[in-house]
Each structure stands twice: as C-alpha cells, then as structure tokens.
Motif scaffolding. Sequence first.
Motif, PDB file in Angstrom:
ATOM      1  N   LEU A   8       0.815  -1.210   0.000  1.00 13.38           N
ATOM      2  CA  LEU A   8       0.000   0.000   0.000  1.00 13.38           C
ATOM      3  C   LEU A   8       0.851   1.263   0.000  1.00 13.38           C
ATOM      4  CD1 LEU A   8      -2.717  -1.149   2.538  1.00 13.38           C
ATOM      5  CD2 LEU A   8      -2.889  -1.086   0.058  1.00 13.38           C
ATOM      6  N   GLY A   9       2.147   1.133   0.109  1.00 16.65           N
ATOM      7  CA  GLY A   9       3.038   2.293   0.064  1.00 16.65           C
ATOM      8  C   GLY A   9       3.244   2.917   1.431  1.00 16.65           C
ATOM      9  N   GLU A  10       4.080   3.939   1.430  1.00 16.08           N
ATOM     10  CA  GLU A  10       4.409   4.644   2.666  1.00 16.08           C
ATOM     11  C   GLU A  10       3.279   5.592   3.064  1.00 16.08           C
ATOM     12  OE1 GLU A  10       7.171   4.521   4.740  1.00 16.08           O
ATOM     13  OE2 GLU A  10       7.601   2.709   3.584  1.00 16.08           O
ATOM     14  N   ILE A  11       3.187   5.838   4.356  1.00 14.59           N
ATOM     15  CA  ILE A  11       2.224   6.802   4.875  1.00 14.59           C
ATOM     16  C   ILE A  11       2.944   8.138   4.990  1.00 14.59           C
ATOM     17  CG2 ILE A  11       0.722   7.399   6.802  1.00 14.59           C
ATOM     18  CD1 ILE A  11       0.633   4.381   7.462  1.00 14.59           C
ATOM     19  N   PRO A  12       2.418   9.193   4.353  1.00 16.79           N
ATOM     20  CA  PRO A  12       3.089  10.500   4.434  1.00 16.79           C
ATOM     21  C   PRO A  12       3.210  10.985   5.877  1.00 16.79           C
ATOM     22  CG  PRO A  12       1.357  10.527   2.780  1.00 16.79           C
ATOM     23  CD  PRO A  12       1.234   9.223   3.512  1.00 16.79           C
ATOM     24  N   ASP A  13       4.175  11.840   6.107  1.00 20.30           N
ATOM     25  CA  ASP A  13       4.442  12.364   7.440  1.00 20.30           C
ATOM     26  C   ASP A  13       3.517  13.555   7.709  1.00 20.30           C
ATOM     27  OD1 ASP A  13       5.617  12.583   9.899  1.00 20.30           O
ATOM     28  OD2 ASP A  13       7.291  13.791   9.183  1.00 20.30           O
ATOM     29  N   LYS A  14       2.268  13.250   8.015  1.00 22.73           N
ATOM     30  CA  LYS A  14       1.268  14.269   8.356  1.00 22.73           C
ATOM     31  C   LYS A  14       0.596  13.864   9.655  1.00 22.73           C
ATOM     32  CE  LYS A  14      -1.773  15.632   5.402  1.00 22.73           C
ATOM     33  NZ  LYS A  14      -2.788  15.686   4.339  1.00 22.73           N
ATOM     34  N   ARG A  15       0.040  14.842  10.345  1.00 25.38           N
ATOM     35  CA  ARG A  15      -0.669  14.556  11.580  1.00 25.38           C
ATOM     36  C   ARG A  15      -2.053  13.984  11.325  1.00 25.38           C
ATOM     37  NH1 ARG A  15       0.321  19.751  14.790  1.00 25.38           N
ATOM     38  NH2 ARG A  15       2.516  19.422  14.506  1.00 25.38           N
ATOM     39  N   GLY A  49      -7.566   6.819  -0.060  1.00 27.03           N
ATOM     40  CA  GLY A  49      -6.537   6.593  -1.068  1.00 27.03           C
ATOM     41  C   GLY A  49      -5.337   5.835  -0.513  1.00 27.03           C
ATOM     42  N   LEU A  50      -4.924   6.168   0.708  1.00 25.96           N
ATOM     43  CA  LEU A  50      -3.775   5.494   1.316  1.00 25.96           C
ATOM     44  C   LEU A  50      -4.054   4.024   1.624  1.00 25.96           C
ATOM     45  CD1 LEU A  50      -2.626   8.248   3.829  1.00 25.96           C
ATOM     46  CD2 LEU A  50      -1.338   7.408   1.864  1.00 25.96           C
ATOM     47  N   CYS A  51      -5.306   3.713   1.882  1.00 28.71           N
ATOM     48  CA  CYS A  51      -5.672   2.348   2.275  1.00 28.71           C
ATOM     49  C   CYS A  51      -6.338   1.569   1.145  1.00 28.71           C
ATOM     50  CB  CYS A  51      -6.596   2.392   3.482  1.00 28.71           C
ATOM     51  SG  CYS A  51      -5.836   3.191   4.899  1.00 28.71           S
ATOM     52  N   GLN A  52      -6.573   2.224   0.039  1.00 30.37           N
ATOM     53  CA  GLN A  52      -7.196   1.618  -1.139  1.00 30.37           C
ATOM     54  C   GLN A  52      -8.559   1.003  -0.815  1.00 30.37           C
ATOM     55  OE1 GLN A  52      -4.275  -0.986  -2.890  1.00 30.37           O
ATOM     56  NE2 GLN A  52      -2.952   0.707  -3.476  1.00 30.37           N
ATOM     57  N   VAL A  53      -9.359   1.756  -0.077  1.00 34.08           N
ATOM     58  CA  VAL A  53     -10.762   1.406   0.154  1.00 34.08           C
ATOM     59  C   VAL A  53     -11.587   2.670  -0.046  1.00 34.08           C
ATOM     60  CG1 VAL A  53     -10.325  -0.509   1.741  1.00 34.08           C
ATOM     61  CG2 VAL A  53     -10.599   1.773   2.644  1.00 34.08           C
ATOM     62  N   LYS A  54     -12.850   2.511  -0.362  1.00 32.89           N
ATOM     63  CA  LYS A  54     -13.707   3.675  -0.608  1.00 32.89           C
ATOM     64  C   LYS A  54     -14.128   4.310   0.722  1.00 32.89           C
ATOM     65  CE  LYS A  54     -15.181   2.192  -5.060  1.00 32.89           C
ATOM     66  NZ  LYS A  54     -16.264   1.978  -5.988  1.00 32.89           N
ATOM     67  N   PRO A  55     -14.436   5.610   0.694  1.00 34.92           N
ATOM     68  CA  PRO A  55     -14.813   6.302   1.937  1.00 34.92           C
ATOM     69  C   PRO A  55     -15.983   5.655   2.671  1.00 34.92           C
ATOM     70  CG  PRO A  55     -14.349   7.906   0.231  1.00 34.92           C
ATOM     71  CD  PRO A  55     -14.312   6.552  -0.423  1.00 34.92           C
ATOM     72  N   HIS A  56     -16.984   5.151   1.932  1.00 35.14           N
ATOM     73  CA  HIS A  56     -18.121   4.539   2.625  1.00 35.14           C
ATOM     74  C   HIS A  56     -17.704   3.265   3.365  1.00 35.14           C
ATOM     75  CE1 HIS A  56     -18.383   2.192  -1.176  1.00 35.14           C
ATOM     76  NE2 HIS A  56     -18.894   1.253  -0.403  1.00 35.14           N
ATOM     77  N   ILE A  73      -4.660   4.992  10.214  1.00 38.24           N
ATOM     78  CA  ILE A  73      -4.315   4.499   8.874  1.00 38.24           C
ATOM     79  C   ILE A  73      -3.709   3.098   8.986  1.00 38.24           C
ATOM     80  CG2 ILE A  73      -2.902   4.890   6.815  1.00 38.24           C
ATOM     81  CD1 ILE A  73      -5.157   6.938   7.121  1.00 38.24           C
ATOM     82  N   ILE A  74      -2.823   2.905   9.946  1.00 35.32           N
ATOM     83  CA  ILE A  74      -2.207   1.587  10.151  1.00 35.32           C
ATOM     84  C   ILE A  74      -3.279   0.564  10.497  1.00 35.32           C
ATOM     85  CG2 ILE A  74      -0.659   0.276  11.664  1.00 35.32           C
ATOM     86  CD1 ILE A  74       1.072   2.862  11.809  1.00 35.32           C
ATOM     87  N   LEU A  75      -4.216   0.948  11.360  1.00 32.88           N
ATOM     88  CA  LEU A  75      -5.294   0.041  11.738  1.00 32.88           C
ATOM     89  C   LEU A  75      -6.174  -0.298  10.535  1.00 32.88           C
ATOM     90  CD1 LEU A  75      -6.875  -1.555  13.831  1.00 32.88           C
ATOM     91  CD2 LEU A  75      -8.108   0.563  14.387  1.00 32.88           C
ATOM     92  N   VAL A  76      -6.528   0.694   9.730  1.00 36.12           N
ATOM     93  CA  VAL A  76      -7.357   0.443   8.546  1.00 36.12           C
ATOM     94  C   VAL A  76      -6.632  -0.491   7.590  1.00 36.12           C
ATOM     95  CG1 VAL A  76      -8.367   1.502   6.481  1.00 36.12           C
ATOM     96  CG2 VAL A  76      -8.693   2.576   8.704  1.00 36.12           C
ATOM     97  N   ARG A  77      -5.341  -0.270   7.403  1.00 37.87           N
ATOM     98  CA  ARG A  77      -4.575  -1.159   6.519  1.00 37.87           C
ATOM     99  C   ARG A  77      -4.532  -2.580   7.075  1.00 37.87           C
ATOM    100  NH1 ARG A  77       0.734   1.934   4.217  1.00 37.87           N
ATOM    101  NH2 ARG A  77      -0.347   3.303   2.758  1.00 37.87           N
TER     102      ARG A  77
END
Length: 136
Positions: A11-18, A27-34, A62-66
């Motif tokens: 799924l790639g790296e997670i950007p360094d954002k809060r 987009g980061l987890c490749q699942v739809k918002p719903h 994000i880590i948990l969703v992935r």
Amino acid sequence: MLENTLNTSSLGEIPDKRYFTIGEASGLCQVKPHVLRYWEQEFRQLNPARRGKRRYYRRNDIILVRTIRTLLYDKRFTIDGARNQLRSAKQQPPFNKNASGQLAIKKPPRSLAFYQQQVHLVIAELEDLLKMVSVK
C-alpha cells in the motif's frame, strides 16, 4: 503488534502528516470512503478524530485500517474473525518463557525511530490541544 506480521507494504508509505481527511485515508488504504465509515461502526478501535462533521484520521488509524483491510481482503477473514484477530493480538502478554522457564520480556518488534516518531506525534497533538484550550 499485528500489523508487523501482516504485509501492508504493497500500500506504500504513509506521508508524514498529523491528520488525513477521509478522502486521503481512503486513497492510502485503497478502500472507498463509505467502507471506512462502515468499518468505524464495526471496529471500535477505529475512531478518527472529528471536528464538526469531518473525520480526521491519524497515522495509527491508517495503520489500523490497513491491518483491517489485509485481514478482510487478503487473509479472507470475516468481520467477526478480523475483530477477534485484532482483539487477540491486543491481549497477547508482553513476555515469554525462555529456555530455562523464566519469564523474559519480549523485545519490541519496532525500531527506536518508530517510537521516537510516535512520541513526536503525541507531543504535536498535545501542543495542538494546548493551543485550542488557550484560545478560548
């Protein structure tokens, strides 16, 4: 924890954002918002910050969703099975018995840099909270 044993590197790296919006998290987890909104109902651990009606996902979210995505889509767990897997991973004791039968603390699977980054994220969130409180 469990995310170390699962392969979420595709799924790639997670950007360094809060914080990430639901669109960015999607987009980061490749699942739809719903799907993210549905998983929030199914997995109590997934609880993004909210300001007004907007959701803001943290790096841990994000880590948990992935991790959830890997369990459901790649490992083919049911929602109940994934929930149980997350629960059992959380309840594992932080120690093992070594060869001589004595209790030995498990070595953390993460690097020092990971923990330093987590501390910096917590400090930044606390600073944000302090600013919000001092403004009022």
